[in-house]
Enzyme design. Structure first.
Site, mmCIF file in Angstrom:
data_model
loop_
_atom_site.group_PDB
_atom_site.id
_atom_site.type_symbol
_atom_site.label_atom_id
_atom_site.label_comp_id
_atom_site.label_asym_id
_atom_site.label_seq_id
_atom_site.Cartn_x
_atom_site.Cartn_y
_atom_site.Cartn_z
ATOM 1 N N GLY A 134 0.601 -1.215 0.196
ATOM 2 C CA GLY A 134 0.049 -0.059 0.106
ATOM 3 C C GLY A 134 1.016 1.285 -0.190
ATOM 4 N N THR A 135 2.118 1.642 0.660
ATOM 5 C CA THR A 135 2.567 2.772 1.075
ATOM 6 C C THR A 135 3.395 2.768 -0.432
ATOM 7 O OG1 THR A 135 2.979 1.898 3.354
ATOM 8 C CG2 THR A 135 4.808 3.085 2.146
ATOM 9 N N ASP A 168 4.785 -9.427 5.493
ATOM 10 C CA ASP A 168 4.369 -10.367 4.335
ATOM 11 C C ASP A 168 5.409 -11.323 3.381
ATOM 12 O OD1 ASP A 168 1.497 -8.786 4.723
ATOM 13 O OD2 ASP A 168 1.879 -10.412 5.852
ATOM 14 N N ARG A 224 -4.583 -34.766 18.353
ATOM 15 C CA ARG A 224 -5.469 -33.968 17.743
ATOM 16 C C ARG A 224 -4.900 -33.505 16.472
ATOM 17 N NH1 ARG A 224 -6.581 -30.394 23.387
ATOM 18 N NH2 ARG A 224 -7.814 -30.996 23.940
ATOM 19 N N GLY A 239 -0.209 -12.682 6.389
ATOM 20 C CA GLY A 239 0.864 -12.904 5.094
ATOM 21 C C GLY A 239 0.057 -12.177 4.115
ATOM 22 N N HIS A 240 -1.429 -11.903 4.623
ATOM 23 C CA HIS A 240 -1.947 -11.184 4.224
ATOM 24 C C HIS A 240 -2.922 -11.833 2.855
ATOM 25 C CE1 HIS A 240 -4.205 -6.980 1.962
ATOM 26 N NE2 HIS A 240 -4.760 -7.752 2.933
ATOM 27 N N GLN A 261 3.607 -12.728 15.042
ATOM 28 C CA GLN A 261 3.535 -12.780 14.291
ATOM 29 C C GLN A 261 4.987 -11.342 13.794
ATOM 30 O OE1 GLN A 261 2.356 -16.020 11.073
ATOM 31 N NE2 GLN A 261 0.643 -14.183 12.565
HETATM 32 O O1 F6P Z 1 0.677 -6.429 6.007
HETATM 33 C C1 F6P Z 1 1.210 -6.761 6.605
HETATM 34 C C2 F6P Z 1 -0.486 -7.502 7.832
HETATM 35 O O2 F6P Z 1 0.505 -7.973 9.069
HETATM 36 C C3 F6P Z 1 -0.603 -9.074 7.321
HETATM 37 O O3 F6P Z 1 -0.062 -9.843 7.420
HETATM 38 C C4 F6P Z 1 -2.097 -8.852 7.290
HETATM 39 O O4 F6P Z 1 -3.336 -9.507 7.027
HETATM 40 C C5 F6P Z 1 -2.324 -7.196 7.819
HETATM 41 O O5 F6P Z 1 -1.064 -6.493 7.999
HETATM 42 C C6 F6P Z 1 -2.948 -6.649 9.195
HETATM 43 O O6 F6P Z 1 -3.352 -5.092 9.740
HETATM 44 P P1 F6P Z 1 -4.202 -4.280 10.600
HETATM 45 O O7 F6P Z 1 -2.480 -4.445 11.219
HETATM 46 O O8 F6P Z 1 -4.406 -2.908 10.171
HETATM 47 O O9 F6P Z 1 -4.852 -5.448 11.488
#
Ligand code: F6P
Length: 376
Positions: free
Chosen positions: A115-116, A138, A173, A181-182, A302
């Site tokens: 995005g940046t 990611d 289990r 990882g979006h 993470q």
């Molecule tokens: O882009 C890094 C990330 O941690 C993604 O893995 C995750 O889906 C997203 O940011 C979460 O966004 P936010 O911090 O705005 O909840």
């Protein structure tokens, strides 16, 4: 004529990640200490440039931050061209350009993810001198071999999978671990491979829940009556992936404003429904395999804590290369990692593009060779 001392601004935007402070230090110490530039840090992403919230990044401000997680500047997901000011979305590009000129900032360094990169490209198109560094856990920024933050998150997620093995085989289990990882599967594929997950599900390979259950059933028959399922937060079944694909195509084809709004509402509804996917998957697997299943969502753990050595080195070398480019007056580029070196890549080749896992990637092939189920 005396060479004008250059003054640069640094901001961090998007999700935080380990290595951001190492990168701020890499840019700042090289610019300030090596090239004699003045360095200003803007708070909370692009909003800090609009609101003139900043700190001087002198020697003392840059000391002791290499190993600190998060970002000393703060971050946000604010977009320059659509920033919410007094409850209304406004295009603040002109304000940013005027402020940087007024403060004599020769270059704005933006540390961020996909995005940046897009936001920085828009500022570049408006005539503002920008350089970006690729940051995200990611690893999904295009045109760079690596993004800082990824290696640290990979270690955290791998350690979590190692630990989840204990409870899985003690209780016979299925443990489903959701990994960030979006829309990319790099973090899940890497941690799944490193952690020896029995099933690895990534967005790039939509899955069939029956095939996963069959794989777990085969393990049970061989005496391994537990399984670790590493699932990317963006992973989805074949059916859901098809529904998403149709919704995104509808948005692309939308002509009128109403059609666009309707398509965006549909996608938003699908994304909201997807948030419960991991829990639904665990329930389906329990029903199909008759093994108890439990879910662990690793989430923001993470992104936390000190960067690993690899990320500190990557962030420092990208940051120092950035200062070199500023000294040369080369703007409108991302400092990409290229092997042990770096390469300035024009932002129009980065913005709006994603680095996704190719289905024939060597890690995918290796996972299949060691009998990991990838859901297909
Ligand atoms: O882009 C890094 C990330 O941690 C993604 O893995 C995750 O889906 C997203 O940011 C979460 O966004 P936010 O911090 O705005 O909840």
């Amino acid at each position: 004529m005396a060479r004008k001392i250059k003054r640069i601004g640094i901001l961090t935007a998007g999700g935080d990640s380990p290595g951001l402070n190492a990168a701020i230090r890499g840019v700042g110490k090289t610019a300030h200490g090596y090239y004699g530039m003045e360095v200003v840090g803007f708070r909370d992403g692009f909003r800090g440039v609009v609101e003139n919230r900043r700190i001087d990044l002198d020697h003392s401000a840059l000391s002791g931050i290499l190993t600190i997680g998060g970002t000393i500047l703060g971050t946000s997901r604010d977009k320059p061209h659509r920033m919410v000011i007094d409850g209304r979305a406004k295009d603040m590009t002109g304000v940013i350009k005027a402020n940087l000129k007024k403060w004599g900032i020769d270059c704005l360094v933006c540390l961020g993810g996909g995005g940046t990169q897009k936001n920085a490209f828009r500022l570049h198109q408006a005539g503002i001198h920008v350089i970006t560094l690729p940051k995200t856990i990611d690893n999904d920024v295009a045109m760079t071999d690596a993004t800082f933050g990824y290696a640290t998150a990979l270690g955290i997620a791998t350690d979590a999978i190692d630990r989840l093995h204990s409870t899985a085989h003690s209780h016979h289990r299925i443990i489903v671990a959701e990994i960030m990882g979006h829309r990319a599967g790099w973090l899940t594929l890497g941690a799944g491979l490193a952690g020896g997950a029995d099933v690895i599900l990534i967005p790039e390979i939509p899955y069939d829940v029956e095939k996963i259950a069959e794989a777990i059933g085969r393990r049970s028959k061989r005496g391994s009556n537990f399984s670790i399922v590493a699932v990317a937060e963006g992973a989805m079944s074949r059916n859901d992936a098809l529904v998403f694909e149709i919704a995104e195509k509808t948005l692309k084809r939308a002509k009128t404003l109403n059609e666009k709004l309707e398509a965006k509402r549909e996608i938003a509804a699908l994304e909201t429904r997807h948030q419960g996917n991991t829990l639904r998957l665990a329930t389906q697997l329990e029903e199909l395999t008759h093994l108890e299943s439990r879910v662990t969502i690793l989430g923001y753990v993470q992104r936390g804590g000190a960067p690993c050595a690899e990320d500190r080195i990557l962030a420092t070398r990208l940051g120092s290369a950035c200062a070199d480019l500023i000294d040369k007056g080369e703007f409108g580029v991302m400092v990409a990692a290229r092997g042990h070196g770096t390469e300035p890549v024009p932002l129009d080749q980065v913005a709006g593009k994603l680095n996704l896992v190719p289905p024939d990637h060597s890690w995918v092939q290796a996972a299949r060779r060691v009998a990991t189920c990838l859901g297909d």
